[in-house]
Each structure stands twice: as structure tokens, then as C-alpha cells.
Design an enzyme around this catalytic site. Structure first.
Site, short mmCIF file in Angstrom:
data_model
loop_
_atom_site.label_atom_id
_atom_site.label_comp_id
_atom_site.label_asym_id
_atom_site.label_seq_id
_atom_site.Cartn_x
_atom_site.Cartn_y
_atom_site.Cartn_z
CG ASP A 163 -2.10 0.72 0.96
OD1 ASP A 163 -2.38 1.49 -0.06
OD2 ASP A 163 -3.26 0.27 1.88
N GLY A 211 -8.69 10.06 -10.16
CA GLY A 211 -9.28 11.42 -10.51
C GLY A 211 -8.31 12.45 -10.60
CG ASP A 235 -10.10 1.09 0.28
OD1 ASP A 235 -9.13 1.31 -0.52
OD2 ASP A 235 -9.85 1.09 1.57
#
Ligand code: GAL
Length: 412
Positions: A163, A211, A235
Site C-alpha cells: 500500500d 481522479g 476501496d
């Protein structure tokens, strides 16, 4: 680089099979790139606890899941990674700087768990973060990359989800988001290659610039030469809205996918209570069309027969796992219906008609619109198993929020 030079380089790189061919990347060259480590030639399939359990995890969950993957027959169908997400470790490293599994949650330790999972013929995955801390504030790998990769290898890890919370941007003044991520993920990627184990590498940076088209495009330039798959969206959660949002975020990214480098639209919600069976089946169909990893996140032992049937549809799994590795694109939109198509190995195509709307739609689409020449075609509906023949049009009535998915092949 001039296109011609790039094509020659790509070809040389492709033929040589070298993992170090920098820039060998489908998005730039529109030629098949190759897996940087030779792994994940089809999208990974298996289990990850996060979407359903978040931090409510322990050793038992993964033992039970491994057992259930085998007893339900899912393991045989390809679901073989058993992946632990965040919250598995202590909040401090050991005095020697090592990561420490939480002893209450994992009393036998990670090597034991890895051995157990392997004894079932399955593969063992784990979660970490490339920054200072994981998203749940456990120690991250930054500053400990070599050491942690050695630790994972000693535990028998086969898959690392890395992550990107708490990114170490302050350590790289003058570098932008993509450049810092590239440095850090490349370092981990290189350490994994030297680890002595085959470790699939799942990365997260694109999801952190979701985005933001400019940053996103920058990250996508290098991610395929460093990682095997990469999260592209927010998520997922157990609701139709979330599935549609992740589909919309992922569906335009076909040019970045290749065998060994996959756009990851996040976990499957099949088996969870928040969606109807039609919606769950739609998620499964769309993920297969998008060549997304198929990672179940539910209580596998308690799957209803209907949910198990969705996850066990061999024909739909075969679309996801097709060896050509070409993610579907939207070829046409008619009202609320997206028409997706992807070429498969051996000249066949997969087509899906996705009705995003709230009412049933009658749809007719010309085969030319999905990139096929006029001719006679055999259409196999992969849910109803109905087979039909057509000359020019594919016609169907699609219920609200449903997906019709077909294999279409020329009749000679
Ligand atoms: C998020 C990630 C999730 C899960 C979570 C754990 O950033 O997207 O899939 O791994 O962190 O804290």
C-alpha cells in the site's frame, strides 16, 4: 523516442525475455509487454480479508479460509492466493528492527501459517506499506525494505500487497508524487526479485491519484515494469454504488493491461449481504471482462449455493484468465447499456452487455460495432449456457443492473 525505434526496442526486449527492459510497456508501444518477474501471467485469484473483515482477522480466519477454498472446490478453479491484509502486526518493530506479527492474533507465527496454506496446495499473501506506516498505522517498510523482504521470504510469502499510505515524500525534495513512488516501489520490486522466492507484487500508487488524470498517467507510465498488478480505484465496499464506481474507474484502462500487469478494480463482494445476486453476478462478469484479479472477500465456508455458483462459473473465470490478457473496452453505449468486448486467445471474442439502469432494456447491437467483420457467429451465453447463431446482430433483454456475457466465435 521515435515510434519506430520504440517498436524495435520493444520487440528485442520481448524476444530476449529480459526482466530489466525498462519502458517495456504496453501503454506506450501498444505491443504486448511482459511480466517484469515472469509471474501473474493471468490475473491472480484467491482471497483477501479486507473488504469483508477489515481488522477483524486472526490465524483461524486464514486457516478456515484455506480449508474452505479446498472443500468448496474453489481452489481447483484457480482461487489459490490466501492474502492477509492490514492489522496483522504489532505496532512496533522488534529491537532488531524486524516486523512482528501480533502474537494474540497469530499465535503460531507467520511461517507456520504459510506452511499451513502451502500444505493445502495454496499460496500465501501478505500486506505492507511502502511508506512510514500502513494505513492502520502499523510500521511501514520505508527504511527497512531489504530486511522486510527477507522476512517475508523466510515466512514463505508468495504475494505482497504494498500500500502507499504515509508516503515518504519529505525524503525526496523536488520529486513529484509519481517520481517518489517510482523510486520506492522499484526498490521493493528489485528486492523481491532477489528474494529467492516467486513473489507476485501488487501495488497501490495509481489508486492514490485516482481522479487526477495527469498524475495518474505519470504513474501508469512505469507501474507495469515494476509491479504485477495495481489498484486503480477507491476501496470497494458492499454496495452497488461502489461496484459501479470501481467499474467506471477501471474500464477505460485497457491499454495498460498485459499478461503479468493488471488493472486491479479491488476485491469481489460476491457472497456479502449488501447486493442482490444479480448485482453480485454483474460484478463478477465485469471484473472478468476487465481482467481484474478475482479476490474473494467473504466467509468462504458460509457461501450460499447461489453465491458459490457465481464464483464457480468456469466460463466466466476463463474470460478473466484468458492468456491473451487483453482487458475489455467499451465499444458502444446505448442508453444505460455499455457494450464491452475483448479479444481472447484463439481468435474468439468475449462480449458483455451491461445495463447500468434501473429498468430492463432490450438491446440490439451489430457485430461490426464490437469490432467483428460481418459473418455467421456462434453466441454462447455464459450464464444461461444458451447457444445461438447470428448473422449480424446480438440481441438481448437485460434486466436492471444485470450483465449478459457471451463468447462469440465465427462459424466457418
Ligand atoms: C487501503 C487499501 C485497502 C486496505 C486498507 C488497509 O489503503 O486500499 O485495500 O488494504 O488500506 O488499511
Amino acid at each position: 523516442m521515435r515510434p519506430r525505434t520504440r517498436v524495435i526496442l520493444m520487440l528485442a526486449c520481448f524476444l530476449s525475455g529480459l526482466a530489466t527492459c525498462g519502458g517495456a510497456y504496453a501503454a506506450d508501444a501498444l505491443l504486448p509487454a511482459h511480466s517484469y518477474n515472469g509471474l501473474a501471467l493471468t490475473p491472480p485469484m484467491g482471497f483477501n480479508n479486507w473488504a469483508h473483515y477489515e481488522c477483524k482477522l486472526n490465524e483461524r480466519l486464514f486457516v478456515d479460509t484455506a480449508n474452505a477454498l479446498v472443500s468448496t472446490g474453489l481452489a481447483k478453479l484457480g482461487y489459490r492466493y490466501v492474502n492477509i491484509d492490514d492489522c496483522w502486526m504489532e505496532m512496533q518493530r522488534s529491537p532488531a528492527g524486524e516486523l512482528v506479527p501480533n502474537p494474540q492474533l497469530f499465535p503460531h507465527g507467520m511461517q507456520w501459517l504459510g506452511e499451513y496454506i502451502h500444505s493445502k496446495g495454496l499460496k500465501f499473501g501478505i500486506y505492507e506499506d511502502a511508506g512510514y506506516m500502513t494505513c492502520q498505522k502499523a510500521p511501514g517498510m520505508y527504511g527497512h525494505i531489504e530486511q522486510d523482504v527477507k522476512t517475508f521470504a523466510s515466512w514463505g510469502v508468495d504475494y505482497l500487497k504494498l500500500d502507499y499510505c504515509y508516503a515518504p515524500e519529505d525524503k525526496y525534495p523536488g520529486k513529484d508524487f509519481s517520481q517518489v513512488a517510482q523510486v520506492v516501489y522499484s526498490e521493493v520490486s528489485a528486492a523481491l526479485l532477489k528474494s529467492g522466492r516467486d513473489i507476485v507484487f501488487s501495488c497501490s500508487p495509481p489508486a492514490y491519484v485516482f481522479g487526477k488524470p495527469k498524475e495518474f498517467a505519470e504513474v501508469m507510465r512505469w507501474i507495469g515494469s515494476v509491479c504485477n498488478l495495481w489498484r486503480t480505484d477507491d476501496d470497494i465496499y458492499d454496495a452497488w454504488k461502489s461496484v459501479v464506481a470501481n467499474y467506471e474507474g477501471n474500464v477505460g484502462l485497457a491499454k495498460y493491461a498485459f499478461p503479468g500487469g493488471w488493472n486491479d478494480a479491488d476485491m469481489l463482494e460476491v457472497g456479502n449481504p449488501g447486493m442482490t445476486l444479480t448485482e453480485q453476478q454483474s460484478q463478477f462478469s465485469l471484473w472478468a471482462m476487465m481482467a481484474s484479479p478475482l479476490l474473494i472477500s467473504t466467509d468462504v465456508a458460509k457461501l450460499s449455493p447461489a453465491a458459490l455458483k457465481i464464483l464457480s462459473n468456469k466460463d466466466v473465470i476463463a474470460i478473466d484468465q484468458d492468456t491473451l490478457g487483453r482487458q475489455a473496452s467499451i465499444m458502444k453505449q446505448i442508453g444505460q447499456v455499455d457494450i464491452l468486448s475483448r479479444p481472447l486467445a484463439n481468435g474468439v471474442h468475449a462480449v458483455a452487455l451491461f445495463n447500468k439502469g434501473e429498468h430492463a432494456e432490450k438491446i440490439s447491437v451489430n457485430v461490426i460495432a464490437i469490432g467483428l467483420p460481418p459473418g455467421r457467429y456462434r453466441l454462447e451465453n455464459l450464464w444461461s449456457k444458451q447457444v445461438s447463431e447470428t448473422r449480424l446482430m446480438i440481441s438481448a433483454e437485460i434486466p436492471a443492473r444485470a450483465v449478459a456475457i457471451y463468447r462469440i466465435s465465427a462459424v466457418h
